[in-house]
Write a protein that holds these residues in place. Structure first.
Motif, PDB file in Angstrom:
ATOM      1  N   GLU A 125      13.688   1.085   7.995  1.00 54.30           N
ATOM      2  CA  GLU A 125      12.295   0.879   7.258  1.00 54.30           C
ATOM      3  C   GLU A 125      11.924  -0.662   7.553  1.00 54.30           C
ATOM      4  OE1 GLU A 125       8.888   1.272   5.460  1.00 54.30           O
ATOM      5  OE2 GLU A 125      10.326   2.752   6.408  1.00 54.30           O
ATOM      6  N   LEU A 126      12.944  -1.625   7.484  1.00 53.35           N
ATOM      7  CA  LEU A 126      12.573  -3.016   7.730  1.00 53.35           C
ATOM      8  C   LEU A 126      11.969  -2.988   9.394  1.00 53.35           C
ATOM      9  CD1 LEU A 126      15.282  -4.692   5.667  1.00 53.35           C
ATOM     10  CD2 LEU A 126      12.869  -5.097   5.663  1.00 53.35           C
ATOM     11  N   GLU A 127      12.900  -2.460  10.106  1.00 56.45           N
ATOM     12  CA  GLU A 127      12.436  -2.652  11.434  1.00 56.45           C
ATOM     13  C   GLU A 127      11.027  -1.910  11.899  1.00 56.45           C
ATOM     14  OE1 GLU A 127      14.038  -1.243  15.918  1.00 56.45           O
ATOM     15  OE2 GLU A 127      15.151  -0.719  14.171  1.00 56.45           O
ATOM     16  N   ARG A 128      10.889  -0.830  10.922  1.00 56.80           N
ATOM     17  CA  ARG A 128       9.571  -0.165  11.168  1.00 56.80           C
ATOM     18  C   ARG A 128       8.292  -1.258  10.503  1.00 56.80           C
ATOM     19  NH1 ARG A 128       5.608   2.228   8.341  1.00 56.80           N
ATOM     20  NH2 ARG A 128       6.415   1.908   6.207  1.00 56.80           N
ATOM     21  N   ILE A 129       8.581  -1.787   9.538  1.00 55.80           N
ATOM     22  CA  ILE A 129       7.356  -2.637   8.963  1.00 55.80           C
ATOM     23  C   ILE A 129       7.395  -3.860   9.606  1.00 55.80           C
ATOM     24  CG2 ILE A 129       7.494  -1.413   6.781  1.00 55.80           C
ATOM     25  CD1 ILE A 129       9.016  -3.962   5.639  1.00 55.80           C
ATOM     26  N   THR A 130       8.578  -4.562  10.297  1.00 56.58           N
ATOM     27  CA  THR A 130       8.374  -5.767  10.992  1.00 56.58           C
ATOM     28  C   THR A 130       7.484  -5.481  12.187  1.00 56.58           C
ATOM     29  OG1 THR A 130      10.511  -5.572  11.633  1.00 56.58           O
ATOM     30  CG2 THR A 130      10.252  -7.022  10.030  1.00 56.58           C
ATOM     31  N   THR A 131       7.822  -4.360  12.893  1.00 52.08           N
ATOM     32  CA  THR A 131       7.352  -3.876  14.140  1.00 52.08           C
ATOM     33  C   THR A 131       5.719  -3.662  14.171  1.00 52.08           C
ATOM     34  OG1 THR A 131       8.342  -1.904  14.317  1.00 52.08           O
ATOM     35  CG2 THR A 131       9.522  -3.681  15.341  1.00 52.08           C
ATOM     36  N   HIS A 132       5.387  -3.127  12.914  1.00 57.99           N
ATOM     37  CA  HIS A 132       4.248  -2.427  12.616  1.00 57.99           C
ATOM     38  C   HIS A 132       3.038  -3.856  12.415  1.00 57.99           C
ATOM     39  CE1 HIS A 132       1.663   0.688  11.463  1.00 57.99           C
ATOM     40  NE2 HIS A 132       0.918   0.018  10.722  1.00 57.99           N
ATOM     41  N   CYS A 133       3.612  -4.796  12.109  1.00 60.41           N
ATOM     42  CA  CYS A 133       2.875  -6.151  12.111  1.00 60.41           C
ATOM     43  C   CYS A 133       2.016  -6.850  13.115  1.00 60.41           C
ATOM     44  CB  CYS A 133       3.159  -6.818  10.897  1.00 60.41           C
ATOM     45  SG  CYS A 133       2.217  -8.206  10.426  1.00 60.41           S
ATOM     46  N   HIS A 134       1.001  -6.714  13.578  1.00 60.04           N
ATOM     47  CA  HIS A 134       0.674  -7.500  14.860  1.00 60.04           C
ATOM     48  C   HIS A 134      -0.579  -8.604  14.567  1.00 60.04           C
ATOM     49  CE1 HIS A 134       3.735  -5.162  16.969  1.00 60.04           C
ATOM     50  NE2 HIS A 134       2.886  -4.058  16.421  1.00 60.04           N
ATOM     51  N   VAL A 135      -0.515  -9.119  13.341  1.00 56.56           N
ATOM     52  CA  VAL A 135      -1.553  -9.908  13.023  1.00 56.56           C
ATOM     53  C   VAL A 135      -1.051 -11.221  12.794  1.00 56.56           C
ATOM     54  CG1 VAL A 135      -3.042  -7.926  11.992  1.00 56.56           C
ATOM     55  CG2 VAL A 135      -1.588  -9.238  10.402  1.00 56.56           C
ATOM     56  N   ASP A 136      -2.206 -12.222  12.708  1.00 55.64           N
ATOM     57  CA  ASP A 136      -1.612 -13.743  12.483  1.00 55.64           C
ATOM     58  C   ASP A 136      -1.723 -14.174  11.155  1.00 55.64           C
ATOM     59  OD1 ASP A 136      -1.111 -13.682  15.247  1.00 55.64           O
ATOM     60  OD2 ASP A 136      -3.176 -14.322  15.875  1.00 55.64           O
ATOM     61  N   GLN A 137      -2.701 -13.519  10.428  1.00 55.06           N
ATOM     62  CA  GLN A 137      -2.703 -13.909   9.261  1.00 55.06           C
ATOM     63  C   GLN A 137      -2.344 -13.019   8.106  1.00 55.06           C
ATOM     64  OE1 GLN A 137      -7.043 -14.133   9.725  1.00 55.06           O
ATOM     65  NE2 GLN A 137      -6.994 -16.029  10.077  1.00 55.06           N
ATOM     66  N   VAL A 138      -1.792 -13.720   6.824  1.00 50.75           N
ATOM     67  CA  VAL A 138      -1.082 -13.329   5.759  1.00 50.75           C
ATOM     68  C   VAL A 138      -2.025 -12.006   4.889  1.00 50.75           C
ATOM     69  CG1 VAL A 138      -0.260 -13.382   3.625  1.00 50.75           C
ATOM     70  CG2 VAL A 138       0.361 -14.925   5.380  1.00 50.75           C
ATOM     71  N   ARG A 139      -3.484 -12.226   5.159  1.00 51.89           N
ATOM     72  CA  ARG A 139      -4.198 -11.295   4.288  1.00 51.89           C
ATOM     73  C   ARG A 139      -4.289  -9.860   5.040  1.00 51.89           C
ATOM     74  NH1 ARG A 139      -8.405 -14.827   5.779  1.00 51.89           N
ATOM     75  NH2 ARG A 139      -9.029 -14.438   8.011  1.00 51.89           N
ATOM     76  N   ASP A 140      -3.915  -9.866   6.506  1.00 52.93           N
ATOM     77  CA  ASP A 140      -3.888  -8.632   7.022  1.00 52.93           C
ATOM     78  C   ASP A 140      -2.224  -8.055   7.466  1.00 52.93           C
ATOM     79  OD1 ASP A 140      -6.471  -8.442   7.195  1.00 52.93           O
ATOM     80  OD2 ASP A 140      -6.616  -9.753   8.933  1.00 52.93           O
ATOM     81  N   CYS A 141      -1.534  -8.766   6.852  1.00 54.36           N
ATOM     82  CA  CYS A 141       0.118  -8.549   7.111  1.00 54.36           C
ATOM     83  C   CYS A 141       0.289  -7.246   6.766  1.00 54.36           C
ATOM     84  CB  CYS A 141       1.048  -9.884   6.677  1.00 54.36           C
ATOM     85  SG  CYS A 141       2.664  -9.574   6.908  1.00 54.36           S
ATOM     86  N   TYR A 142       1.049  -6.531   7.412  1.00 60.11           N
ATOM     87  CA  TYR A 142       1.470  -4.979   7.131  1.00 60.11           C
ATOM     88  C   TYR A 142       2.952  -5.548   6.080  1.00 60.11           C
ATOM     89  CZ  TYR A 142       3.055  -0.209   6.965  1.00 60.11           C
ATOM     90  OH  TYR A 142       3.206   0.911   6.756  1.00 60.11           O
ATOM     91  N   VAL A 143       3.800  -6.207   6.607  1.00 56.38           N
ATOM     92  CA  VAL A 143       5.046  -6.403   5.761  1.00 56.38           C
ATOM     93  C   VAL A 143       4.461  -6.865   4.456  1.00 56.38           C
ATOM     94  CG1 VAL A 143       6.976  -8.090   5.338  1.00 56.38           C
ATOM     95  CG2 VAL A 143       6.421  -7.453   7.653  1.00 56.38           C
ATOM     96  N   ILE A 144       3.618  -7.631   4.076  1.00 60.58           N
ATOM     97  CA  ILE A 144       3.108  -7.901   2.706  1.00 60.58           C
ATOM     98  C   ILE A 144       2.820  -6.658   2.014  1.00 60.58           C
ATOM     99  CG2 ILE A 144       1.638  -9.217   1.163  1.00 60.58           C
ATOM    100  CD1 ILE A 144       3.789 -10.932   2.574  1.00 60.58           C
ATOM    101  N   ARG A 145       1.962  -6.019   2.825  1.00 59.75           N
ATOM    102  CA  ARG A 145       1.174  -4.736   2.265  1.00 59.75           C
ATOM    103  C   ARG A 145       2.378  -3.640   1.886  1.00 59.75           C
ATOM    104  NH1 ARG A 145      -2.726  -4.017   6.586  1.00 59.75           N
ATOM    105  NH2 ARG A 145      -1.872  -1.946   6.523  1.00 59.75           N
ATOM    106  N   ALA A 146       3.141  -3.313   2.925  1.00 60.54           N
ATOM    107  CA  ALA A 146       4.300  -2.527   2.566  1.00 60.54           C
ATOM    108  C   ALA A 146       5.373  -2.724   1.362  1.00 60.54           C
ATOM    109  CB  ALA A 146       5.163  -2.441   3.743  1.00 60.54           C
ATOM    110  N   LEU A 147       5.500  -4.071   1.085  1.00 56.56           N
ATOM    111  CA  LEU A 147       6.276  -4.600   0.141  1.00 56.56           C
ATOM    112  C   LEU A 147       5.473  -4.298  -1.090  1.00 56.56           C
ATOM    113  CD1 LEU A 147       8.123  -7.693   1.610  1.00 56.56           C
ATOM    114  CD2 LEU A 147       8.999  -5.215   1.094  1.00 56.56           C
ATOM    115  N   ALA A 148       4.482  -4.398  -1.067  1.00 56.69           N
ATOM    116  CA  ALA A 148       3.617  -4.496  -2.447  1.00 56.69           C
ATOM    117  C   ALA A 148       3.197  -2.981  -2.595  1.00 56.69           C
ATOM    118  CB  ALA A 148       2.048  -5.180  -2.099  1.00 56.69           C
TER     119      ALA A 148
END
Length: 137
Positions: free
Chosen positions: A105-128
């Protein structure tokens, strides 16, 4: 005879932990010198090494207590000791499986995120939002 400090150095077990094991009844209370220092012999050193090795393998205090009790009766069958070890092996395997799921799951969410700004960060969204996870972990 060893002082508690010498016993600690020889076994790699910290002094407060040695005292804790005495309080828990895993080790007998140490003899005392005239100066009221704890004194330990080879039997206590061997017992502490046994406890440390069992703890390193993840065994609980209760399991260690039972194994110590079993070891006091060398003519008894070892089936219970085998069961204790097998139960711990199963617990370790379950932990490994859970860690593998976490890794995936951590590998999936870290490789899913390809943005530069936190507001669009998939890691943050997935954790929330746990609903964004692919599987239960």
């Amino acid at each position: 005879m060893l002082t508690i400090g010498e016993l600690s150095r020889r076994t790699g077990v910290k002094i407060p932990t040695i005292r804790y094991y005495e309080q828990m009844g895993l080790m007998t209370a140490a003899e005392r010198s005239e100066g009221n220092q704890r004194r330990y012999g080879t039997e206590e050193r061997d017992r502490l090494s046994f406890i440390r090795h069992a703890r390193d393998l993840g065994l609980t205090i209760d399991a260690i207590r039972e194994l110590i009790e079993l070891s006091a009766h060398p003519d008894r069958p070892c089936a219970r000791a085998d069961r204790i070890a097998a139960e711990q092996l199963e617990a370790v395997r379950k932990k490994i499986e859970k860690l593998r799921r976490l890794e995936q799951e951590l590998e999936r969410i870290t490789t899913h995120c390809h943005v530069d700004q936190v507001r669009d960060c998939y890691v943050i969204r997935a954790l929330a939002n746990h609903d964004l996870c692919e599987a239960e972990h």
